[in-house]
Enzyme design. Structure first.
Site, PDB file in Angstrom:
ATOM      1  N   ASP A 162       0.579  -1.088   0.194  1.00 24.01           N
ATOM      2  CA  ASP A 162       0.226   0.126  -0.119  1.00 24.01           C
ATOM      3  C   ASP A 162       0.455   1.039  -0.427  1.00 24.01           C
ATOM      4  O   ASP A 162       0.579   2.286  -0.163  1.00 24.01           O
ATOM      5  CB  ASP A 162      -0.838   0.021   1.281  1.00 24.01           C
ATOM      6  CG  ASP A 162      -2.142  -1.332   0.875  1.00 24.01           C
ATOM      7  OD1 ASP A 162      -1.465  -2.417   1.138  1.00 24.01           O
ATOM      8  OD2 ASP A 162      -3.081  -1.324   1.411  1.00 24.01           O
TER       9      ASP A 162
ATOM     10  N   GLU B 294      -5.744  -9.963  -7.271  1.00 27.30           N
ATOM     11  CA  GLU B 294      -5.581 -11.097  -6.179  1.00 27.30           C
ATOM     12  C   GLU B 294      -7.568 -12.617  -6.883  1.00 27.30           C
ATOM     13  O   GLU B 294      -6.771 -13.815  -6.150  1.00 27.30           O
ATOM     14  CB  GLU B 294      -5.723 -11.166  -4.781  1.00 27.30           C
ATOM     15  CG  GLU B 294      -5.442 -10.246  -4.302  1.00 27.30           C
ATOM     16  CD  GLU B 294      -5.315  -9.599  -2.951  1.00 27.30           C
ATOM     17  OE1 GLU B 294      -6.584  -9.825  -2.863  1.00 27.30           O
ATOM     18  OE2 GLU B 294      -4.562  -9.383  -2.323  1.00 27.30           O
TER      19      GLU B 294
END
Length: 822
Positions: A369, A507
């Site tokens: 992040d 993902e």
């Protein structure tokens, strides 16, 4: 007067300035309370405390939580085969409640709340609360509270409570305490670090006003000390202080005060918190006691705290107009970002926790992040970025060990990192759809390595910080390049290199159909990023070879034969394309099935959890052309169209930048935005091709932690990457700001619905003020002794000396001409 307004409530009648307020009126529904507590969190980069009520304890609805940056522990046990290192919920310093003598202690569920008003004053960093409660004997008591976690003194927090007996007289009893019996339970779906992290709790008191509590973590043996001073005042009241009460894991004081109707009793609770990880601290309890002795009254602490926030807001100003719907969300996101990543972090060994210091989501781990965070900080407070990158550099030995364990050279940073730097990615996770534990292959996202290298280079490029590049940046770039060069295998038949068995950012795809968890071949995101990183490692070596005076004392540069191999790899990595020339997400992507989107939307509505929905049906997301978040399109978030075109062509492929809108449309139509980061990336990508959709995406991203509190995961912490990413879109994307070739480049293009934008940036130690509207750009440099900044605005270049202002008219705004247009 509206029904939810109480004429006796000071917050209703005299609120802070409207553009600086996050307010809630009325009690929250049980499912929304955790989100509200997160949004009312107060912190200073070192320390943060959730916005739980002082009279509440962890009960499945409320969750008091206090966290220190980088303060982690690992739980072990026979029932914990997958234990994780997690951020520790520290002793609760908030407990404070009251009662009329003989009555019930005020607590959730006790009595009737006729009015409650909670407010976060973003400008001053203060949590304000007012409530009117009625007990079972119809005694009405008004409570006003102010709370802060000091930005001026990072170890200091304070709570002021004013209590007015409106219609009764007698003995008012106040109980103030410290609770060391807390557990980690804010994110029960992530079971690895849930449980009790504190042991060896000890309590004591120094005088009639002061109590203290110490504890030690179970495995890491970190020590923490909390000291609290409680003072009671009120005009004309006589007070009686009762003895402190010491429990097994807590300590409290009970104070008695005689009151008559209308009397105001003011309770000031001042707290200091230290740990053995703090610098210049030999013993935490001694430090906490000493700090508390010098702490002033609440108003004195508030004055210093407010001054610190005022100065920080000047550095991080980002305005779109006081009446614009975005202004308050922008300030909310900025506020929570700075509460986790304040200047106090510079002296800490801490990274960028994905959920801030606001909860226990993802165990407080550090992911990729930071890729969305540093670009914003680089242009505001670059010394903070440098300190956070040092977290990665200190864990470079652990990254080398992880690469070696995989049989590879170089270094491999883990997908989830805590204190030790070892890989704490889970092997299983709980399905949000069925609640069952399922295999989790997210740890295969080795592209976190590429994100670290990207952050290193962008920091250097923005700041020109040569000592950083020499001391740590070069080593991280070289070791990352070595890992990926080792992973690339050569195919002499095609004169191509393949990188197999990896995951990209999406993902939903961790393998091929029937082979989940085994990774993918020739991910476009991975291979393009690898080519870029190999080039930057080579460039860093060349830069430092020209500056022998700052060369690192240990030689880390690769030998000539290794650099030649890098050059060959970065020119011959394999990419796959779909039939219409669109860059394929990975090799074999074109063979996957199309999803019947209409059927699934009719069945489920919200498809953000599509991967888990398919899994619950016995199906597999690996079978379909679907994306959880930006993957191929992340390349357009990280690189301009010109840069991306050069990278793909540098690999020996034809690439027409005019096809980029088709690439965007193709993948955007197949994306569920299951990650909070997804709309950030897509708002950026759409900024130059579809301004309306970009505006809508950014609006949604700005509301990530503010909307849908009943179903939001914000209860587990703030989405720090999404917060910083949305701010960076305003700062860099909508101003067209790039740092390239030692030139500050600007090409503003505001989306429809945004009329103006004001911000301040710091570039090469020069403060620069930007104002953009539909007519033009005004750029001003603060007075000083610095060198003129080379600036380019849509092809027009000029120097910007300190103390000067340049205005540039913007014409034909719909057809920008710089490298980000296509």
């Amino acid at each position: 007067m509206p029904a939810n307004v109480d004429p006796g409530c000071e917050l209703c009648s005299r609120p802070p300035p409207a553009g600086w307020v996050l307010a809630y009126q009325g009690g929250a529904a049980p499912a929304e309370e955790g989100t509200r507590e997160t949004m009312l969190t107060l912190g200073n980069g070192y320390l943060a405390t959730r916005g739980a009520a002082p009279e509440a304890s962890a009960d499945g609805v409320h969750y008091p939580g206090t966290y220190l940056a980088g303060f982690h522990n690992r739980l072990y046990g026979a029932d914990r085969p997958d234990s994780d290192e997690g951020i520790v919920n520290l002793p609760n310093w908030l407990p404070l409640t009251f009662r009329p003598a003989g009555g019930d202690w005020f607590a959730p569920g006790q009595g009737r709340r006729e009015h409650e008003h909670q407010m976060l004053d973003l400008r001053l960093g203060v949590y304000l609360r007012e409530l009117l409660v009625v007990d079972r004997d119809e005694r009405r008591t008004r409570v006003r509270q102010r709370r802060l976690v000091s930005l001026a003194s990072p170890h200091l927090a304070a709570l002021e409570t004013s209590i007015v007996a409106e219609n009764w007289s007698g003995r008012l009893e106040v109980r103030s305490g410290l609770d060391g019996g807390v557990v980690n339970a804010n994110a029960p779906a992530e079971a690895g670090s849930c449980g009790r992290h504190l042991t060896d709790v000890a309590t004591g008191g120094d005088d009639a006003e002061t109590v203290w509590l110490t504890a030690v973590t179970t495995t890491s043996r970190h020590q923490v000390a909390v000291a609290a001073r409680t003072r009671v005042s009120g005009a004309g009241v006589a007070q009686l202080r009762l003895a402190a009460v010491h429990g097994t894991n807590d300590v409290s004081q009970v104070i008695g005060v005689d009151v008559t109707p209308g009397d105001r009793v003011v309770v000031e609770k001042t707290v200091t918190i230290f740990s053995n990880r703090d610098r210049v601290v030999s013993e935490p309890l001694t430090a906490a006691r000493r700090e508390l002795r010098y702490a002033g009254t609440f108003d004195m602490v508030l004055a210093d705290h407010a001054t610190a926030w005022t100065q920080l807001w000047e550095r991080f100003r980002l305005d779109v107009g006081e009446d614009h719907a975005w202004q308050v969300p922008i300030r909310v996101q900025t506020f929570h970002l700075l509460q986790t990543l304040s200047p106090h972090v510079i002296d800490l060994d801490a990274g960028v926790p994905a959920r801030g210091l606001h909860g226990e989501g993802y165990h407080g781990h550090i992911f990729w992040d930071e890729l969305f965070v540093y670009p914003y900080l680089n242009l505001r407070m670059p010394e903070l970025t440098r300190a956070l990158l040092a977290y990665r550099y200190r864990r470079l030995p652990a990254a080398r060990r992880q690469a070696a364990a995989a049989g590879m050279a170089g270094a491999l940073f883990p997908w989830q990192s805590g204190d030790s730097g070892r890989d704490d990615s889970p092997s299983r996770s709980r399905s949000p759809v069925t609640g069952e534990w399922v295999a989790d292959h997210s740890g295969r996202q080795q592209h976190v390595n590429l994100a670290v290298a990207y952050c290193v280079w962008r920091y250097w490029e923005t700041t020109g910080d040569l000592p950083f590049l020499a001391h740590s940046g070069l080593e991280m770039l070289v070791e990352t390049a070595r890992f990926w060069a080792g992973l690339a295998t050569y195919d002499p038949a095609d004169d191509r290199y393949d990188i197999r068995g990896v995951m990209g950012p999406d993902e939903f795809h961790d393998g091929y159909p029937g082979r989940p968890g085994q990774g993918l071949d020739n991910s476009a995101y991975v291979n393009v990023m690898v080519a870029w990183v190999l080039g930057r490692a080579e460039e860093a070596c060349a830069i430092l070879s020209r500056h022998p005076g700052v060369a690192p004392w240990r030689k880390v540069a690769p030998a000539e034969d290794e650099r030649r191999r890098w050059a060959h790899i970065r020119g011959r990595l394999r990419l796959a394309f779909l039939d219409d020339g669109i860059l394929a997400q990975f090799e074999g992507y074109g063979d996957l099935a199309e999803l019947d989107w209409d059927r699934y939307r009719r069945r489920y509505g919200d498809l953000r959890q599509l991967g888990s929905l398919l899994q619950a049906e016995g199906d597999d997301a690996n079978r379909y052309k679907i994306s959880k978040q930006a993957d191929v399109l992340m390349l357009l978030y990280l690189f301009s169209a010109e840069e991306l075109t050069g990278l793909v062509r540098g690999l020996g492929y034809e690439f027409d930048p005019t096809r980029i809108p088709a690439v965007v449309d193709y993948y955007l139509s197949r994306t569920t935005h299951g990650s909070t980061l997804s709309r950030v990336a897509h708002a950026w990508v759409l900024a130059r091709t579809d301004r309306r959709r970009s505006y809508e995406m950014l609006t949604t991203a700005l509301g990530t932690d503010l909307t849908d509190p009943q179903h939001s995961s914000t209860r587990n912490g703030i989405h720090l990457g999404a917060a910083a990413g949305t701010l960076d879109i305003l700062q860099r994307c909508y101003t067209g700001l790039e740092v390239r070739g030692d030139v500050l480049r600007l090409n503003p293009l505001l989306p429809d619905g945004l009329d103006e934008l004001d911000c301040v940036i710091r570039y090469r130690n020069q403060l620069i003020f930007l104002h953009v509207d539909d007519e033009g750009l005004r750029i001003s440099a603060a007075p000083g002794a610095g060198q003129p900044v080379p600036v380019a605005v849509r092809g027009e270049s000029f120097p910007l000396p300190p103390g000067t202002t340049v205005e540039v008219a913007l014409h034909d705004a719909a057809t920008p001409t710089n490298a980000r247009s296509w």
